[in-house]
Design a protein around this motif. Sequence first.
Motif, PDB file in Angstrom:
ATOM      1  N   VAL A   1     -64.097 -24.606 -80.889  1.00 36.00           N
ATOM      2  CA  VAL A   1     -64.436 -23.380 -80.166  1.00 36.00           C
ATOM      3  C   VAL A   1     -64.294 -23.611 -78.666  1.00 36.00           C
ATOM      4  O   VAL A   1     -63.751 -22.777 -77.942  1.00 36.00           O
ATOM      5  N   TYR A   2     -64.773 -24.740 -78.188  1.00 35.82           N
ATOM      6  CA  TYR A   2     -64.653 -25.061 -76.770  1.00 35.82           C
ATOM      7  C   TYR A   2     -63.196 -25.100 -76.345  1.00 35.82           C
ATOM      8  O   TYR A   2     -62.813 -24.493 -75.339  1.00 35.82           O
ATOM      9  N   ASN A   3     -62.363 -25.795 -77.092  1.00 35.04           N
ATOM     10  CA  ASN A   3     -60.947 -25.916 -76.738  1.00 35.04           C
ATOM     11  C   ASN A   3     -60.224 -24.572 -76.813  1.00 35.04           C
ATOM     12  O   ASN A   3     -59.305 -24.319 -76.033  1.00 35.04           O
ATOM     13  N   LEU A   4     -60.640 -23.723 -77.750  1.00 35.38           N
ATOM     14  CA  LEU A   4     -59.967 -22.440 -77.928  1.00 35.38           C
ATOM     15  C   LEU A   4     -60.410 -21.402 -76.902  1.00 35.38           C
ATOM     16  O   LEU A   4     -59.583 -20.679 -76.346  1.00 35.38           O
ATOM     17  N   LEU A   5     -61.711 -21.328 -76.601  1.00 38.75           N
ATOM     18  CA  LEU A   5     -62.231 -20.216 -75.813  1.00 38.75           C
ATOM     19  C   LEU A   5     -62.742 -20.577 -74.421  1.00 38.75           C
ATOM     20  O   LEU A   5     -62.700 -19.760 -73.514  1.00 38.75           O
ATOM     21  N   PHE A   6     -63.292 -21.758 -74.245  1.00 35.65           N
ATOM     22  CA  PHE A   6     -64.032 -22.040 -73.017  1.00 35.65           C
ATOM     23  C   PHE A   6     -63.386 -23.080 -72.103  1.00 35.65           C
ATOM     24  O   PHE A   6     -63.880 -23.325 -71.011  1.00 35.65           O
ATOM     25  N   ARG A   7     -62.312 -23.688 -72.511  1.00 30.46           N
ATOM     26  CA  ARG A   7     -61.732 -24.756 -71.709  1.00 30.46           C
ATOM     27  C   ARG A   7     -61.089 -24.238 -70.430  1.00 30.46           C
ATOM     28  O   ARG A   7     -61.254 -24.812 -69.360  1.00 30.46           O
ATOM     29  N   ARG A   8     -60.364 -23.135 -70.541  1.00 33.19           N
ATOM     30  CA  ARG A   8     -59.696 -22.558 -69.368  1.00 33.19           C
ATOM     31  C   ARG A   8     -60.533 -21.413 -68.813  1.00 33.19           C
ATOM     32  O   ARG A   8     -61.169 -20.669 -69.558  1.00 33.19           O
ATOM     33  N   THR A   9     -60.519 -21.248 -67.519  1.00 30.15           N
ATOM     34  CA  THR A   9     -61.309 -20.208 -66.869  1.00 30.15           C
ATOM     35  C   THR A   9     -60.880 -18.820 -67.324  1.00 30.15           C
ATOM     36  O   THR A   9     -61.721 -17.943 -67.535  1.00 30.15           O
ATOM     37  N   SER A  10     -59.589 -18.606 -67.489  1.00 33.49           N
ATOM     38  CA  SER A  10     -59.101 -17.282 -67.877  1.00 33.49           C
ATOM     39  C   SER A  10     -59.583 -16.900 -69.280  1.00 33.49           C
ATOM     40  O   SER A  10     -60.031 -15.768 -69.487  1.00 33.49           O
ATOM     41  N   THR A  11     -59.497 -17.825 -70.225  1.00 30.74           N
ATOM     42  CA  THR A  11     -59.958 -17.505 -71.576  1.00 30.74           C
ATOM     43  C   THR A  11     -61.483 -17.393 -71.616  1.00 30.74           C
ATOM     44  O   THR A  11     -62.031 -16.595 -72.378  1.00 30.74           O
ATOM     45  N   PHE A  12     -62.181 -18.160 -70.790  1.00 32.66           N
ATOM     46  CA  PHE A  12     -63.631 -18.055 -70.702  1.00 32.66           C
ATOM     47  C   PHE A  12     -64.020 -16.661 -70.210  1.00 32.66           C
ATOM     48  O   PHE A  12     -64.915 -16.014 -70.777  1.00 32.66           O
ATOM     49  N   ALA A  13     -63.345 -16.172 -69.164  1.00 31.19           N
ATOM     50  CA  ALA A  13     -63.649 -14.855 -68.614  1.00 31.19           C
ATOM     51  C   ALA A  13     -63.357 -13.756 -69.634  1.00 31.19           C
ATOM     52  O   ALA A  13     -64.151 -12.822 -69.794  1.00 31.19           O
ATOM     53  N   VAL A  14     -62.241 -13.851 -70.324  1.00 32.32           N
ATOM     54  CA  VAL A  14     -61.897 -12.851 -71.346  1.00 32.32           C
ATOM     55  C   VAL A  14     -62.906 -12.889 -72.486  1.00 32.32           C
ATOM     56  O   VAL A  14     -63.334 -11.836 -72.989  1.00 32.32           O
TER      57      VAL A  14
END
Length: 62
Positions: free
Chosen positions: A6-19
């Motif tokens: 989940v971390y690697n898929l959603l939260f690793r990059r700032t853009s995917t974290f914001a989305v």
Amino acid sequence: MAASSVYNLLFRRTSTFAVTIMVGAVLFERVFDQGGDAIFEQLNRGKLWKHIKHNYENKDEE
């Protein structure tokens, strides 16, 4: 292992974290709003206009 996926898929990059945060906020708002409406209607069953309007509508008999 699931947490790291989940971390690697959603939260690793700032853009995917914001989305992820934006989508989560929209989904939470929808669920919270519909849940509140359902509770309100359950507590006021038989008192709301849509529940009693058939008592006051005129039926045209020709």
